[in-house]
Write an enzyme that holds these catalytic residues in place. Structure first.
Site, PDB file in Angstrom:
ATOM      1  N   SER A  32       0.826  -1.102   0.186  1.00 56.53           N
ATOM      2  CA  SER A  32      -0.432   0.334  -0.108  1.00 56.53           C
ATOM      3  C   SER A  32       0.681   1.184  -0.099  1.00 56.53           C
ATOM      4  CB  SER A  32      -0.890   0.322   0.913  1.00 56.53           C
ATOM      5  OG  SER A  32      -1.396  -0.906   0.750  1.00 56.53           O
ATOM      6  N   TYR A  82      -8.677 -10.047   1.596  1.00 48.92           N
ATOM      7  CA  TYR A  82      -9.843  -9.082   1.398  1.00 48.92           C
ATOM      8  C   TYR A  82     -10.675  -8.543   0.320  1.00 48.92           C
ATOM      9  CZ  TYR A  82      -6.968  -5.100   1.405  1.00 48.92           C
ATOM     10  OH  TYR A  82      -6.100  -3.587   0.723  1.00 48.92           O
ATOM     11  N   ALA A 110       2.467  -2.241   4.255  1.00 50.16           N
ATOM     12  CA  ALA A 110       1.818  -1.035   5.363  1.00 50.16           C
ATOM     13  C   ALA A 110       1.315  -2.041   6.676  1.00 50.16           C
ATOM     14  CB  ALA A 110       0.952  -0.285   5.167  1.00 50.16           C
TER      15      ALA A 110
HETATM   16  N1  HPA Z   1      -3.904  -2.547  10.741  1.00 50.22           N
HETATM   17  C1  HPA Z   1      -3.619  -3.814   9.790  1.00 50.22           C
HETATM   18  N2  HPA Z   1      -3.590  -3.011   8.723  1.00 50.22           N
HETATM   19  C2  HPA Z   1      -2.713  -2.615   8.968  1.00 50.22           C
HETATM   20  C3  HPA Z   1      -2.792  -1.626   9.524  1.00 50.22           C
HETATM   21  C4  HPA Z   1      -3.260  -1.341  10.995  1.00 50.22           C
HETATM   22  O1  HPA Z   1      -2.876  -0.469  12.282  1.00 50.22           O
HETATM   23  N3  HPA Z   1      -2.327   0.025   9.419  1.00 50.22           N
HETATM   24  C5  HPA Z   1      -1.857  -0.677   7.873  1.00 50.22           C
HETATM   25  N4  HPA Z   1      -2.122  -1.486   7.688  1.00 50.22           N
END
Ligand code: HPA
Length: 271
Positions: A32, A82, A110
């Site tokens: 991401s 997802y 991310a």
């Molecule tokens: N949780 C899950 N996925 C993520 C998050 C998070 O806090 N931040 C970036 N991807």
């Protein structure tokens, strides 16, 4: 793994080989908000949708482009569980790289920081994971070309590669990276504060919605693997504010330069 997957991998590879003769030694999947790093690597670009068997990522921040250079294949955008993809699609790029002859996989993502000392925008080197997605891409029919039926996960994140990355981080960024265990949830919702407390109790330092299936696939296929998270936010309940995707993309961008430094250093070292 279904034989249809094997056929789709062959079709995709045949197409890629009409565009380039390169057999890169390293394959990098950018997560991401990190697609911009692809610009740092030379190569021939192909849209995922023009490659047979490749679905197109739907999430903002994922471009859906494969860039193939002499040293590295860069996947700009990944397939998430997802999004409704079957697990076989989620791991498709890894299977493709196995068949292509790529030796080393680098996953980026991310993630939310469960370790309260993490700072949004910092990099974290993953040293292990917890599969909390409730399924596994390798359930079902066994196809030996992707590895044995039962496979060991003790050193999924190749220790020698982690050492190399830490050496590069020290040399080029002036300090080694924090390390941690990544716990993979399905998403698409972020976790509840109670889930984040659970993750912490179980020994996770990061939570996210990707990486685990691809890491399992890399391990099954006997590929060397490294994975680096951009901690884009502190996880729910640790963060003082509500989480949102725009923030994830924004803090992903903040880490792009240092991640790019690590990745270009690693590719140069491995080629
Ligand atoms: N949780 C899950 N996925 C993520 C998050 C998070 O806090 N931040 C970036 N991807």
């Amino acid at each position: 793994m279904d034989t249809a997957i094997s056929i789709a991998v062959d079709q995709a590879l045949a197409y890629i080989k009409t565009k380039t003769d390169a057999i890169p030694s390293v394959g990098i999947i950018l997560g991401s908000g990190l697609s911009g790093i692809g610009d740092a690597f030379p190569g021939v670009s192909m849209d995922y949708h023009e490659i047979p068997g490749f679905p197109r990522p739907t999430v903002a921040g994922h471009r859906g482009v494969l860039k193939v250079g002499p040293q590295a294949a860069i996947f700009l955008g990944r397939f998430h569980f997802y999004e409704g993809n079957p697990m076989s699609t989620v791991v498709f790029p890894i299977l493709l790289m196995k068949k292509w002859g790529v030796k080393t996989i680098v996953l980026t993502n991310a993630a939310g920081g469960v370790n309260p000392n993490f700072i949004p925008g910092q990099l974290v080197l993953i040293n292990d994971h917890i599969n909390f997605q409730g399924t596994n891409a390798f359930m079902g029919a066994h196809d030996p070309q992707w590895g044995p039926r039962f496979f060991d996960m003790t050193t999924t994140y190749t220790p020698a590669l982690r050492d190399k990355i830490q050496k590069i981080a020290k040399e080029k960024l002036g300090k080694s990276l924090d390390e941690g265990v990544y716990m993979g949830f399905t998403g698409p919702c972020y976790e509840t504060p109670a889930e984040v407390r659970m993750a912490s109790v179980l020994g996770a330092s990061l939570v996210g919605m990707s990486t685990v299936p691809e890491a399992i696939a890399a391990r099954s296929c006997g590929l060397d693997l490294a994975a680096i998270s951009v901690c884009t936010n502190l996880a729910a309940g640790i963060s003082k504010t509500e989480l949102n995707h725009a923030e994830v993309v924004e803090f992903g961008k903040k880490a792009e330069a240092s991640l790019q430094t690590i990745l270009t250093g690693l590719v140069a070292d491995l080629s």
